[in-house]
Design a protein around this motif. Structure first.
Motif, PDB file in Angstrom:
ATOM      1  N   ARG A 164       0.846  -1.184   0.000  1.00 36.96           N
ATOM      2  CA  ARG A 164       0.000   0.000   0.000  1.00 36.96           C
ATOM      3  C   ARG A 164       0.887   1.243   0.000  1.00 36.96           C
ATOM      4  O   ARG A 164       1.758   1.379   0.858  1.00 36.96           O
ATOM      5  N   TYR A 165       0.613   2.175  -0.932  1.00 36.22           N
ATOM      6  CA  TYR A 165       1.455   3.361  -1.069  1.00 36.22           C
ATOM      7  C   TYR A 165       0.582   4.610  -1.216  1.00 36.22           C
ATOM      8  O   TYR A 165      -0.393   4.622  -1.974  1.00 36.22           O
ATOM      9  N   SER A 166       0.948   5.636  -0.475  1.00 38.74           N
ATOM     10  CA  SER A 166       0.203   6.895  -0.477  1.00 38.74           C
ATOM     11  C   SER A 166       1.005   7.980  -1.193  1.00 38.74           C
ATOM     12  O   SER A 166       2.229   8.049  -1.051  1.00 38.74           O
ATOM     13  N   PHE A 167       0.292   8.838  -1.936  1.00 36.35           N
ATOM     14  CA  PHE A 167       0.906   9.931  -2.698  1.00 36.35           C
ATOM     15  C   PHE A 167       0.202  11.235  -2.350  1.00 36.35           C
ATOM     16  O   PHE A 167      -0.947  11.243  -1.923  1.00 36.35           O
ATOM     17  N   ASN A 168       0.893  12.353  -2.568  1.00 38.00           N
ATOM     18  CA  ASN A 168       0.248  13.646  -2.319  1.00 38.00           C
ATOM     19  C   ASN A 168       0.481  14.670  -3.417  1.00 38.00           C
ATOM     20  O   ASN A 168       0.180  15.846  -3.255  1.00 38.00           O
ATOM     21  N   SER A 169       1.016  14.246  -4.566  1.00 43.42           N
ATOM     22  CA  SER A 169       1.378  15.190  -5.623  1.00 43.42           C
ATOM     23  C   SER A 169       0.305  15.311  -6.696  1.00 43.42           C
ATOM     24  O   SER A 169      -0.480  14.381  -6.923  1.00 43.42           O
ATOM     25  N   PRO A 170       0.245  16.445  -7.389  1.00 45.97           N
ATOM     26  CA  PRO A 170      -0.693  16.613  -8.499  1.00 45.97           C
ATOM     27  C   PRO A 170      -0.460  15.585  -9.609  1.00 45.97           C
ATOM     28  O   PRO A 170      -1.414  15.131 -10.249  1.00 45.97           O
ATOM     29  N   GLU A 171       0.819  15.240  -9.826  1.00 47.70           N
ATOM     30  CA  GLU A 171       1.137  14.259 -10.865  1.00 47.70           C
ATOM     31  C   GLU A 171       0.522  12.905 -10.547  1.00 47.70           C
ATOM     32  O   GLU A 171      -0.012  12.217 -11.431  1.00 47.70           O
ATOM     33  N   ALA A 172       0.577  12.507  -9.267  1.00 48.67           N
ATOM     34  CA  ALA A 172       0.003  11.228  -8.861  1.00 48.67           C
ATOM     35  C   ALA A 172      -1.519  11.242  -8.999  1.00 48.67           C
ATOM     36  O   ALA A 172      -2.123  10.246  -9.412  1.00 48.67           O
ATOM     37  N   ILE A 173      -2.124  12.363  -8.661  1.00 51.36           N
ATOM     38  CA  ILE A 173      -3.580  12.483  -8.806  1.00 51.36           C
ATOM     39  C   ILE A 173      -3.987  12.233 -10.252  1.00 51.36           C
ATOM     40  O   ILE A 173      -4.918  11.477 -10.539  1.00 51.36           O
ATOM     41  N   LYS A 174      -3.262  12.860 -11.176  1.00 50.25           N
ATOM     42  CA  LYS A 174      -3.581  12.716 -12.598  1.00 50.25           C
ATOM     43  C   LYS A 174      -3.344  11.288 -13.075  1.00 50.25           C
ATOM     44  O   LYS A 174      -4.171  10.718 -13.804  1.00 50.25           O
ATOM     45  N   THR A 175      -2.230  10.683 -12.645  1.00 48.74           N
ATOM     46  CA  THR A 175      -1.886   9.341 -13.107  1.00 48.74           C
ATOM     47  C   THR A 175      -2.879   8.302 -12.597  1.00 48.74           C
ATOM     48  O   THR A 175      -3.318   7.415 -13.339  1.00 48.74           O
ATOM     49  N   ILE A 176      -3.242   8.394 -11.331  1.00 54.35           N
ATOM     50  CA  ILE A 176      -4.074   7.359 -10.706  1.00 54.35           C
ATOM     51  C   ILE A 176      -5.553   7.536 -11.030  1.00 54.35           C
ATOM     52  O   ILE A 176      -6.261   6.559 -11.296  1.00 54.35           O
ATOM     53  N   TYR A 177      -6.035   8.789 -11.048  1.00 55.77           N
ATOM     54  CA  TYR A 177      -7.477   9.009 -11.147  1.00 55.77           C
ATOM     55  C   TYR A 177      -7.935   9.658 -12.448  1.00 55.77           C
ATOM     56  O   TYR A 177      -9.140   9.883 -12.610  1.00 55.77           O
TER      57      TYR A 177
ATOM     58  N   ASP B  89       5.042   9.184  -9.990  1.00 52.20           N
ATOM     59  CA  ASP B  89       6.054  10.026  -9.333  1.00 52.20           C
ATOM     60  C   ASP B  89       7.467   9.457  -9.500  1.00 52.20           C
ATOM     61  O   ASP B  89       8.277   9.450  -8.579  1.00 52.20           O
ATOM     62  N   GLY B  90       7.723   8.964 -10.709  1.00 50.71           N
ATOM     63  CA  GLY B  90       9.066   8.499 -11.034  1.00 50.71           C
ATOM     64  C   GLY B  90       9.412   7.103 -10.551  1.00 50.71           C
ATOM     65  O   GLY B  90      10.536   6.634 -10.766  1.00 50.71           O
ATOM     66  N   LYS B  91       8.461   6.403  -9.913  1.00 52.59           N
ATOM     67  CA  LYS B  91       8.718   5.040  -9.431  1.00 52.59           C
ATOM     68  C   LYS B  91       7.767   4.067 -10.123  1.00 52.59           C
ATOM     69  O   LYS B  91       6.597   4.366 -10.346  1.00 52.59           O
ATOM     70  N   TYR B  92       8.312   2.888 -10.432  1.00 50.20           N
ATOM     71  CA  TYR B  92       7.504   1.872 -11.101  1.00 50.20           C
ATOM     72  C   TYR B  92       6.806   0.997 -10.068  1.00 50.20           C
ATOM     73  O   TYR B  92       7.431   0.498  -9.131  1.00 50.20           O
ATOM     74  N   PHE B  93       5.499   0.811 -10.267  1.00 47.51           N
ATOM     75  CA  PHE B  93       4.702  -0.026  -9.373  1.00 47.51           C
ATOM     76  C   PHE B  93       4.084  -1.159 -10.193  1.00 47.51           C
ATOM     77  O   PHE B  93       3.425  -0.912 -11.203  1.00 47.51           O
ATOM     78  N   ALA B  94       4.312  -2.378  -9.738  1.00 52.30           N
ATOM     79  CA  ALA B  94       3.824  -3.545 -10.464  1.00 52.30           C
ATOM     80  C   ALA B  94       2.308  -3.650 -10.373  1.00 52.30           C
ATOM     81  O   ALA B  94       1.690  -3.112  -9.453  1.00 52.30           O
ATOM     82  N   GLN B  95       1.704  -4.329 -11.335  1.00 57.82           N
ATOM     83  CA  GLN B  95       0.264  -4.518 -11.311  1.00 57.82           C
ATOM     84  C   GLN B  95      -0.159  -5.221 -10.013  1.00 57.82           C
ATOM     85  O   GLN B  95       0.563  -6.056  -9.475  1.00 57.82           O
ATOM     86  N   GLY B  96      -1.311  -4.838  -9.518  1.00 52.71           N
ATOM     87  CA  GLY B  96      -1.800  -5.429  -8.279  1.00 52.71           C
ATOM     88  C   GLY B  96      -1.432  -4.644  -7.039  1.00 52.71           C
ATOM     89  O   GLY B  96      -2.001  -4.862  -5.964  1.00 52.71           O
ATOM     90  N   THR B  97      -0.482  -3.716  -7.170  1.00 53.23           N
ATOM     91  CA  THR B  97      -0.096  -2.872  -6.038  1.00 53.23           C
ATOM     92  C   THR B  97      -1.233  -1.892  -5.730  1.00 53.23           C
ATOM     93  O   THR B  97      -1.897  -1.399  -6.636  1.00 53.23           O
ATOM     94  N   ILE B  98      -1.432  -1.616  -4.450  1.00 61.12           N
ATOM     95  CA  ILE B  98      -2.468  -0.666  -4.045  1.00 61.12           C
ATOM     96  C   ILE B  98      -1.848   0.716  -3.886  1.00 61.12           C
ATOM     97  O   ILE B  98      -0.880   0.889  -3.137  1.00 61.12           O
ATOM     98  N   VAL B  99      -2.398   1.683  -4.595  1.00 62.74           N
ATOM     99  CA  VAL B  99      -1.894   3.058  -4.542  1.00 62.74           C
ATOM    100  C   VAL B  99      -3.083   3.997  -4.303  1.00 62.74           C
ATOM    101  O   VAL B  99      -4.228   3.653  -4.602  1.00 62.74           O
ATOM    102  N   GLY B 100      -2.803   5.164  -3.751  1.00 64.02           N
ATOM    103  CA  GLY B 100      -3.898   6.092  -3.517  1.00 64.02           C
ATOM    104  C   GLY B 100      -3.426   7.436  -3.010  1.00 64.02           C
ATOM    105  O   GLY B 100      -2.293   7.577  -2.526  1.00 64.02           O
ATOM    106  N   VAL B 101      -4.291   8.418  -3.120  1.00 67.37           N
ATOM    107  CA  VAL B 101      -4.032   9.763  -2.623  1.00 67.37           C
ATOM    108  C   VAL B 101      -5.045  10.046  -1.515  1.00 67.37           C
ATOM    109  O   VAL B 101      -6.239   9.815  -1.686  1.00 67.37           O
ATOM    110  N   ASN B 102      -4.555  10.527  -0.386  1.00 73.15           N
ATOM    111  CA  ASN B 102      -5.428  10.979   0.688  1.00 73.15           C
ATOM    112  C   ASN B 102      -5.682  12.468   0.479  1.00 73.15           C
ATOM    113  O   ASN B 102      -4.731  13.260   0.381  1.00 73.15           O
ATOM    114  N   CYS B 103      -6.951  12.860   0.415  1.00 78.74           N
ATOM    115  CA  CYS B 103      -7.284  14.279   0.184  1.00 78.74           C
ATOM    116  C   CYS B 103      -6.592  15.170   1.198  1.00 78.74           C
ATOM    117  O   CYS B 103      -6.132  16.272   0.862  1.00 78.74           O
TER     118      CYS B 103
END
Length: 504
Positions: free
Chosen positions: A73-86, A386-400
């Motif tokens: 499980r990995y948390s992000f807080n950047s605008p780039e991550a928001i765009k990539t994930i959602y 955010d410049g890191k590779y995450f394999a399929q099945g990994t849980i990623v997300g942004v906390n508002c």
């Protein structure tokens, strides 16, 4: 004895393999709590304590834009991550965390994880929840706002402090019931939790926010709890099941009314259940009775906590920042004198009030209702975030909460309540802030009921700030207490209320 030794060896080998796989994993360099590398128990404990949104922000403050909060499980807080994930063109499905928020066998938009199926379901509801349609519900909102106004006058006359957070939810719950079923639940009449709806919702969100971490156990745990519940004298469903059962009872009662009561001209002004019935009658195979049930139960299940919390946040931050309160009241009074604000403010009028809109956006930035990461699963083929590779099945997300306090976006004053930041003439900065402002989610899974919430807030806030003075019982220096079980809800938010001298 040999069997015991063999089993012991198997355990040791597995433990060694597990530890080595963690220590040499491709993402081993992603920082985070040590225990979170090995087990989700760390995350479960943080959620159980009720302040996971604060811990999530602290992790990003300490470690940077990418942090670990579980083995995968990995948390992000950047605008780039928001765009990539959602982003609308992405294929990150919701994680199994959301399964714990559903009644098995009863689908809903919030918990549906299949991207294509969700898109097809959402299309059936989209028009009904559009802002152009929802403004026709203003008379319903006005009824509840007038009753809320009356309750505040009574409190002012009595001179007793109240838990305004509770009353904000009473308002939101009666509004959503009124526009869904054409009748209030009655929470504004006495301030009581009619039928235990609020308690059921609180239990539901604690269950979902904790059990969701191990989403695969939900069907079995839910079945066990339901079985035990049937053994009780009461025998009613609990949590989300109770909300679904309540919605079904309301639908049945509505259908039992004479047809003339609900068969109105299709001018967009009738309640949700009436609209849903017409959709079902027009095409029962496409818009089924299940669609009716999920639409109505979704309104009740998600339509009071979110708005009640947001209204509480607006009032809390205004009270903590008296200069902002004065500035907003000045705008409200000025609009009233110029004939631009009615006794019962309209949504359209509120949109022309720049400082009011800035206050609402800033309050939702500092206190978005949801306090946990919006988890998604990395799709097939993996993804670089955010410049890191995450394999399929990994849980990623942004906390508002974390995204809304990212100093790279909001500046060094990110933790401060400053509505004026939204009034900047710097279009690039404003655009960057809007991209990171996600209190209702983002992308294809944006909250479908967000316009209802904004309608209620835009109409009530100018009214109560114009008509009443509020005072924090515990004083300006004391911070309010909140608990985060999915929603970050205030508890015992006590204020004194007086009729505003500006209008008395």
């Amino acid at each position: 004895m040999q069997i015991i030794l063999f089993l012991g060896l198997v355990v040791v080998v597995y433990a060694v393999y597990f530890i080595l796989s963690v220590l040499f994993a491709p993402l081993r360099n992603v920082p985070g709590p040590f225990l979170a590398r090995f087990t989700n128990i760390w995350y479960l404990f943080q959620v159980h304590k009720g302040h996971v949104e604060r811990k999530n922000c602290q992790l990003h403050e300490t470690y940077g834009p990418v942090v670990r909060y579980g083995p995968k499980r990995y948390s992000f807080n950047s605008p780039e991550a928001i765009k990539t994930i959602y982003g609308h063109s992405t294929h990150f499905a919701k994680s199994s965390f959301y399964d714990a928020f559903m009644v098995p066998g009863v689908w809903n938009l919030f918990t549906e994880r299949d991207i294509r199926f969700h898109a097809s379901l959402r299309r059936e509801f989209q028009a009904t929840y559009s802002m152009s349609n929802l403004v026709n519900f203003e008379p319903y909102v006005d009824q509840c706002a007038r009753l809320f106004d009356q309750r505040l006058h009574e409190v002012s006359a009595a001179g007793v402090p109240i838990d305004i957070g509770h009353w904000m939810q009473c308002y939101a719950l009666d509004v959503i019931s009124q526009i869904t079923f054409a009748e209030r639940l009655g929470t504004l009449d006495s301030g009581n939790d009619i039928g235990g709806v609020m308690k059921s919702l609180e239990d539901s969100f604690y269950y979902g926010s904790t059990v969701g971490i191990y989403g695969h156990i939900h069907p079995y745990l839910f079945a066990a709890i339901s079985f035990l519940d049937r053994l009780t004298v009461r025998g009613n469903g609990q949590g989300f099941l109770y909300v679904v059962q309540l919605a079904q009872k309301k639908i049945n009662a509505y259908k039992a009314k004479p047809a003339a009561i609900y068969e109105k001209a299709d001018d967009g002004s009738e309640e949700f259940v009436s609209k849903f019935m017409k959709q079902n009658a027009a095409n029962p195979e496409r818009f089924t009775t299940d669609h009716m049930l999920t639409g109505c139960s979704m309104n009740i299940g998600a339509g009071s906590d979110t708005t009640g919390i947001s209204l509480s946040a607006v009032l809390y931050y205004l009270l903590k920042n008296p200069g902002c309160m004065d500035k907003l009241r000045e705008e409200i009074i000025a609009f009233g004198k110029d004939g631009k604000l009615s006794e019962s403010p309209t949504y359209k009028q509120s949109q022309d009030m720049p400082y009011l809109q800035a206050v609402l956006k800033e309050a939702l930035r500092l206190h978005p209702a949801v306090g946990q990461p919006l988890e998604r699963i990395v799709p097939e083929g993996g993804a670089t975030i955010d410049g890191k590779y995450f394999a399929q099945g990994t849980i990623v997300g942004v906390n508002c909460w974390a995204a809304h306090r990212n100093k790279a976006v909001w500046g060094q004053d990110a933790d401060e309540f400053k509505p004026d930041r939204w009034l900047t003439t710097d279009t690039d900065k404003l655009s960057a802030m809007n991209r990171s402002w996600i209190p209702f989610g983002v992308g294809s899974r944006t909250c479908i009921g967000r316009h209802i919430s904004m309608l209620e807030m835009c109409k009530l806030v100018p009214r109560i700030i114009r008509d009443f003075d509020f005072e924090l019982v515990d004083g300006l220096q004391a911070d309010w207490k909140t608990t985060a079980y999915w929603f970050v809800k205030p508890s015992n938010f006590r204020v004194r209320v007086r009729t505003c001298s500006a209008v008395s």
